[in-house]
Design an enzyme around this catalytic site. Structure first.
Site, PDB file in Angstrom:
ATOM      1  N   ASP A 334      43.493  64.574  47.955  1.00 26.52           N
ATOM      2  CA  ASP A 334      42.584  65.434  47.216  1.00 26.52           C
ATOM      3  C   ASP A 334      41.963  66.453  48.179  1.00 26.52           C
ATOM      4  O   ASP A 334      41.597  66.111  49.301  1.00 26.52           O
ATOM      5  CB  ASP A 334      41.503  64.546  46.602  1.00 26.52           C
ATOM      6  N   GLU A 363      46.335  68.827  47.824  1.00 26.40           N
ATOM      7  CA  GLU A 363      45.833  70.113  47.332  1.00 26.40           C
ATOM      8  C   GLU A 363      45.501  70.997  48.535  1.00 26.40           C
ATOM      9  O   GLU A 363      44.635  70.636  49.329  1.00 26.40           O
ATOM     10  CB  GLU A 363      44.556  69.906  46.517  1.00 26.40           C
TER      11      GLU A 363
END
Ligand code: CA
Length: 669
Positions: A334, A363
């Protein structure tokens, strides 16, 4: 043991590089070790229960720990079998004494407050010794389906037994169906779909759901104990052993179905800064701060410091622990741009020692670049992809936006008829690895290709919004067509295809774009939609099967781009793939053509290789069966609002052992 660090910014503290932080258990004794270099005193407090209630009555003993000045590690060995004993540390830093669970907790009681000593062997389900990782040779061979544990089965349409709905154990139920129908759900549905991996939204222990009641809903992007499974998905969150065993049963069931398990890991921030075990154990160390202010590039109140030796070590240890103890097959990071690239490369190196095929991606952004605390040169953004291993992937938001427009607004992308950002689609189809069309990736293995994820509107809701439609159950032709075009782009591209669970049956969250704490009736998978949108499901399924038969699509090398030729005439996108050195059971040539207009459009196939004369259509406006539906007659026109995939007839006939040419008439291109 971690032996190598590229940087050491810890001028103040001595650090520790052995792999025995936390507890080391045997039936005879347990040794506790905690790194707390700034502490003046550390006490080990043992409890018989894991919950806050009846504190005085449950304390077993309090022991003084001893510091090793050379490393800053405090330790204590206790005789006897401590399995099932709960513990905390009382740590004095300056004047302040904090009681905290162990940073390296492996088990906890309800709601995370106390750690538990656990004999991990006792948590192994039957047959666990035979459980194996499910891996693909190259990252680009993965097809990833993103699911939240609770959403998977919380609806009664899942057909899962009531006691298991919303839990890890729902994954262990086989032959589930939508009640009163033959529609398969959950695991048996996934086996048919053909995806290779599920990606689970957070399953480590997070703070936003009260495990004692399990009433609230949350995605879980708020970590409390990184190395402990979340308790609200277990059938008994009070007994620290249960959630571990049930998590392993989930992994085992997916593995038995041939599906790998990717964990969504959120090392970039925590549920709380001040109240976290990290801050209580070593104040002002594990988080990036400016004075007493937590930096906040995570957008969630604090950001951790991956560049610090002991947090870097923690991330590496934690990922390794999940891969080894729980047989996790991949990790999705993340807000990976909150982390420095050296840390991520070290994690890749350490995972490689377990197995090079373990997936790794994340990400490539933060929530606030200005408040990140490490330089733009050091963070894991797309701009720095070249500094990262080619086997660390990044979500390609450029292609996502090029396909469908902005994630939450009503703007249009290529599939809704806009030609404004088409080059982003072309670049994405080449795995963001093409110098001609736009490149940030070293190779296609670095590019995660997708149109929807848990964040933002579902693809279906985005299509409705951008087409100004309001009926979430519509069967409007145009919307279905646009959805199909998106699927074709994602599956017939270089790179690593990824999708939100249920994208393939028009999953709706009824227009909610950020459902992180929305109730189940917004978030649950409604499995009846697999019946209502069967045409779409079959289309996805067909594309997945086709992808697996065309090695060039899953080729992760730099050369793959050079065997692929993309053209765009202002309306139609055409891509030709030449796999001329492929084996007898592989397609030699494949082409994808996509028309986003309401007219029949001419197009041209190009390649640096000589192209075959005879082609079969295996995907058209209506179907993606992968079977040759008809011969493609070289009229080189494509029907409105459709994607066409054609393969060279010689390969097809050879693979399918067709003795006579197809005798189906050519009545449509
Ligand atoms: Ca929790």
């Amino acid at each position: 043991m971690i032996t190598k660090y590229y940087s050491n910014k810890d001028e103040i503290y001595n650090t520790y590089d052995k792999d025995d932080l936390g507890f080391t258990y045997s039936k005879e004794e347990t040794t506790f070790k905690v790194w707390a270099p700034a502490a003046s005193q550390v006490l080990l407090k043992l409890y018989s229960t894991g919950s806050y209630q009846e504190d005085g009555a449950t304390v077993l003993s309090i022991k003084q720990m001893k510091k090793d000045d050379a490393t800053g590690v405090w330790s204590k060995t206790i005789q006897g079998d401590l399995h099932g004993v709960y513990y905390t540390y009382l740590i004095q830093n300056g004047e302040k004494i904090s009681e905290t669970q162990d940073v390296y907790s492996k088990a906890t009681g309800v709601n995370s407050a106390r750690s538990m000593v656990v004999d991990l062997e006792r948590t192994n389900p039957e047959g666990w010794e035979n459980d194996k990782h499910i891996l693909v040779d190259e990252q680009t061979k993965a097809i990833i389906w993103e699911i939240h544990v609770r959403d998977f089965s919380s609806s009664n349409t899942s057909g899962v037994s009531k006691a298991h709905r919303g839990t890890y154990l729902a994954f262990t139920e086989t032959d589930t169906k939508v009640p009163y129908t033959q529609q398969k759900t959950c695991l048996s549905y996934l086996k048919d779909l053909g995806i290779t991996h599920v990606q689970l939204n957070p399953v480590f222990d997070f703070g936003s759901v009260n495990e004692a009641t399990g009433v609230e809903y949350n995605w879980g992007y708020d970590p409390v104990n990184y190395n402990v499974p979340e308790g609200s998905y277990s059938t008994d969150p009070y007994n620290g052993e249960v959630r571990i065993k049930e998590f392993k049963q989930m992994v085992q069931a997916l593995h038995n179905a041939g599906i790998g398990v990717v964990m969504d890991v959120v090392y970039n921030h925590m549920y709380s800064g001040d109240d976290s075990c990290f801050e209580k154990t070593v104040p002002n160390y594990y988080f990036r701060k400016q004075g007493s202010r937590y930096l906040n590039s995570s957008g969630c109140g604090n950001v951790t410091a991956s560049e610090k030796v002991m947090f870097r070590k923690f991330m590496i240890d934690s990922v390794k622990y999940w891969a080894e103890e729980y047989h996790i097959d991949g990790f999705r990071f993340d807000l990976m741009a909150c982390h420095d690239y050296e840390t991520m490369n070290l994690i890749r190196e350490e995972l490689d020692k377990i197995d090079k095929r373990i997936l790794m991606y994340g990400e490539p952004w933060t929530a606030d670049n200005g408040d990140n605390g490490i330089s733009g040169e050091d963070c894991c953004s797309k701009q720095n992809a070249k500094k990262l291993s080619s086997r660390i992937g990044m979500f390609n938001d450029d292609m996502r936006n090029g396909i469908k427009g902005g994630s939450d607004d009503d703007t249009k992308g290529y599939i809704q008829g806009s030609n404004y950002d088409t080059y982003k689609v072309l670049a994405g189809m080449l795995g963001a690895s093409s110098d001609t069309f736009g490149r940030w990736a070293k190779r296609p293995s670095q590019c995660i290709t997708y149109a929807s994820a848990h964040d933002n509107l579902t693809l279906w809701d985005k299509l409705l919004k951008s087409n100004w439609k309001k009926n979430f159950n519509t069967t409007d032709d145009r919307i279905i067509e646009q959805n199909k075009l998106s699927a074709a782009f994602v599956m017939i591209s270089l790179g690593v295809p990824f999708m939100l669970a249920g994208e393939e049956f028009a999953r709706t969250k009824f227009g909610e774009h950020n459902s992180y704490k929305s109730p189940d009736n917004i978030n649950s998978i409604d499995w009846t939609r697999a019946i209502g949108y069967k045409e779409l499901v079959d289309y996805y399924k067909g594309l997945i099967a086709i992808r697996k038969k065309m090695p060039l699509l899953t080729d992760s090398s730099e050369e793959a781009v050079h065997k692929t030729y993309m053209t765009y005439n202002g309306k139609v996108i055409a891509g030709t793939m030449a796999n001329i050195d492929g084996g007898d059971d592989e397609y030699k040539y494949m082409a994808i053509v996509v028309n986003n207009t309401g007219e029949k459009c001419p197009f041209e196939l190009k390649s640096k290789y000589e192209l075959p004369n005879r082609w079969y259509v295996i995907v058209d406006h209506d179907s993606a069966s992968g079977e040759a539906m008809r011969e493609f007659d070289n009229r080189m026109e494509i029907r409105p609002y459709s994607a066409l995939v054609i393969v060279d007839a010689d390969s097809y006939d050879r693979i399918h052992n067709v003795k006579e040419k197809l005798l189906i008439p050519n009545n449509e291109c």
